[in-house]
Design an enzyme around this catalytic site. Sequence first.
Site, PDB file in Angstrom:
ATOM      1  N   ASN A 128       0.853  -1.181   0.000  1.00  0.00           N
ATOM      2  CA  ASN A 128       0.000   0.000   0.000  1.00  0.00           C
ATOM      3  C   ASN A 128       0.896   1.241   0.000  1.00  0.00           C
ATOM      4  O   ASN A 128       2.129   1.129  -0.041  1.00  0.00           O
ATOM      5  CB  ASN A 128      -0.993  -0.019   1.172  1.00  0.00           C
TER       6      ASN A 128
ATOM      7  N   GLY B  77      -6.126   2.830  -1.543  1.00  0.00           N
ATOM      8  CA  GLY B  77      -7.386   3.020  -0.834  1.00  0.00           C
ATOM      9  C   GLY B  77      -8.479   3.517  -1.760  1.00  0.00           C
ATOM     10  O   GLY B  77      -8.737   2.935  -2.826  1.00  0.00           O
TER      11      GLY B  77
ATOM     12  N   GLY C  85      -7.908   3.894  -5.587  1.00  0.00           N
ATOM     13  CA  GLY C  85      -7.713   2.764  -6.479  1.00  0.00           C
ATOM     14  C   GLY C  85      -6.335   2.153  -6.374  1.00  0.00           C
ATOM     15  O   GLY C  85      -5.745   2.087  -5.290  1.00  0.00           O
TER      16      GLY C  85
ATOM     17  N   ASP D 199     -16.481  -2.201   7.131  1.00  0.00           N
ATOM     18  CA  ASP D 199     -15.319  -2.754   7.845  1.00  0.00           C
ATOM     19  C   ASP D 199     -14.218  -2.968   6.822  1.00  0.00           C
ATOM     20  O   ASP D 199     -14.357  -3.795   5.914  1.00  0.00           O
ATOM     21  CB  ASP D 199     -15.712  -4.075   8.516  1.00  0.00           C
TER      22      ASP D 199
ATOM     23  N   ALA E  73      -8.968  -6.521   6.246  1.00  0.00           N
ATOM     24  CA  ALA E  73      -8.634  -7.540   5.232  1.00  0.00           C
ATOM     25  C   ALA E  73      -9.002  -7.127   3.811  1.00  0.00           C
ATOM     26  O   ALA E  73      -8.938  -7.956   2.909  1.00  0.00           O
ATOM     27  CB  ALA E  73      -9.263  -8.885   5.562  1.00  0.00           C
ATOM     28  N   ALA E  74      -9.336  -5.862   3.589  1.00  0.00           N
ATOM     29  CA  ALA E  74      -9.634  -5.430   2.222  1.00  0.00           C
ATOM     30  C   ALA E  74      -8.416  -5.620   1.313  1.00  0.00           C
ATOM     31  O   ALA E  74      -8.540  -6.076   0.171  1.00  0.00           O
ATOM     32  CB  ALA E  74     -10.076  -3.976   2.211  1.00  0.00           C
ATOM     33  N   GLY E  75      -7.230  -5.279   1.832  1.00  0.00           N
ATOM     34  CA  GLY E  75      -6.013  -5.456   1.045  1.00  0.00           C
ATOM     35  C   GLY E  75      -5.733  -6.918   0.741  1.00  0.00           C
ATOM     36  O   GLY E  75      -5.328  -7.269  -0.375  1.00  0.00           O
ATOM     37  N   ASP E  76      -5.953  -7.792   1.717  1.00  0.00           N
ATOM     38  CA  ASP E  76      -5.740  -9.225   1.495  1.00  0.00           C
ATOM     39  C   ASP E  76      -6.746  -9.784   0.510  1.00  0.00           C
ATOM     40  O   ASP E  76      -6.427 -10.663  -0.301  1.00  0.00           O
ATOM     41  CB  ASP E  76      -5.842  -9.988   2.816  1.00  0.00           C
TER      42      ASP E  76
ATOM     43  N   SER F 141     -16.068 -11.797   5.100  1.00  0.00           N
ATOM     44  CA  SER F 141     -16.602 -10.751   4.222  1.00  0.00           C
ATOM     45  C   SER F 141     -16.217 -10.948   2.758  1.00  0.00           C
ATOM     46  O   SER F 141     -16.673 -10.198   1.894  1.00  0.00           O
ATOM     47  CB  SER F 141     -16.089  -9.380   4.677  1.00  0.00           C
TER      48      SER F 141
END
Length: 297
Positions: free
Chosen positions: A179, A211, A214, A236, A239-242, A281
């Site tokens: 990131n 983020g 994009g 939430d 874990a969005a990056g994972d 999620s």
Amino acid sequence: MTVFGSCNMDLVAYVPVAPRSGETVHGRAFRTVPGGKGANQAIAAAKAGAATRFVGAVGDDRFGEQIRDTLAGTGVDTTGLRTVEGNSGTAHIVVDDEGANSIVVVAGANAAVDRIDGGTEELIASSSCLLMQLETPLEGVQAAAETAAAHGVRVVLTPAPAEPLSESLLSKVDLLVPNEHEAAVLTGREDPELAAEALLDSVEEVVITLGEQGVLYGNRAGKRLRVPAFPVRAVDTTAAGDTFVGALGAALAGEESVERALREGSAAAALSIGREGASSSMPSAPEIREFLENETN
């Protein structure tokens, strides 16, 4: 594909506003959800349609049993998941009403993922892609990367938690996915485009996640891409990056184009942040396809 890395039990508290140092606040909910960057990426990849194996370690406790069952229940092959004496890894997470989170990770059994054995080498050698992160000892990450490189397996590394990395490790990495913060730690450059240029001195391809802005992609051949994030209300962001990396890896393992893989990863991440939880999620392959079709129409 094979994922080499960490697995934890996420202990998640949901609060209106995160506490400051020395402050106590009332939470509105609490959940225990299997996670860890390695397990998260494995589950995201499996849900996105890739045949996925996981190499890591859990403790001989109840959390270890739950982590193993969750991985297996989502279709991840756990042949490479060892059970060691002691506690499984844990992540202590606070999520506020804006979807932002703060996390404390206790390594536990993940500290034992510091080497590879013959069985692990076979798993890596027979894979199309190896996904890794930095929540396990660097010795193990280095050994896995060297094994993959020796067998012509594509290496995708998420350099998180952020720390300086040796050229001997980076030289084995095909695609680096930091990131903005991690890219700055590795290069000393705050501007993502300048950071990407610097990272391409060490790796063939880089994707910097930005983020809400994009993702930015670049390779040594001079190709540059920006893929905007899909606008969704954050529930939430854990874990969005994972989720992005797992879905990206699944698409690349399926020989999708880079452009398509980036869009599928971005769609998976968007879907995940609209739901509570980490591994719980993550979207399925049909959900990702439907989301992209709706965005196109």
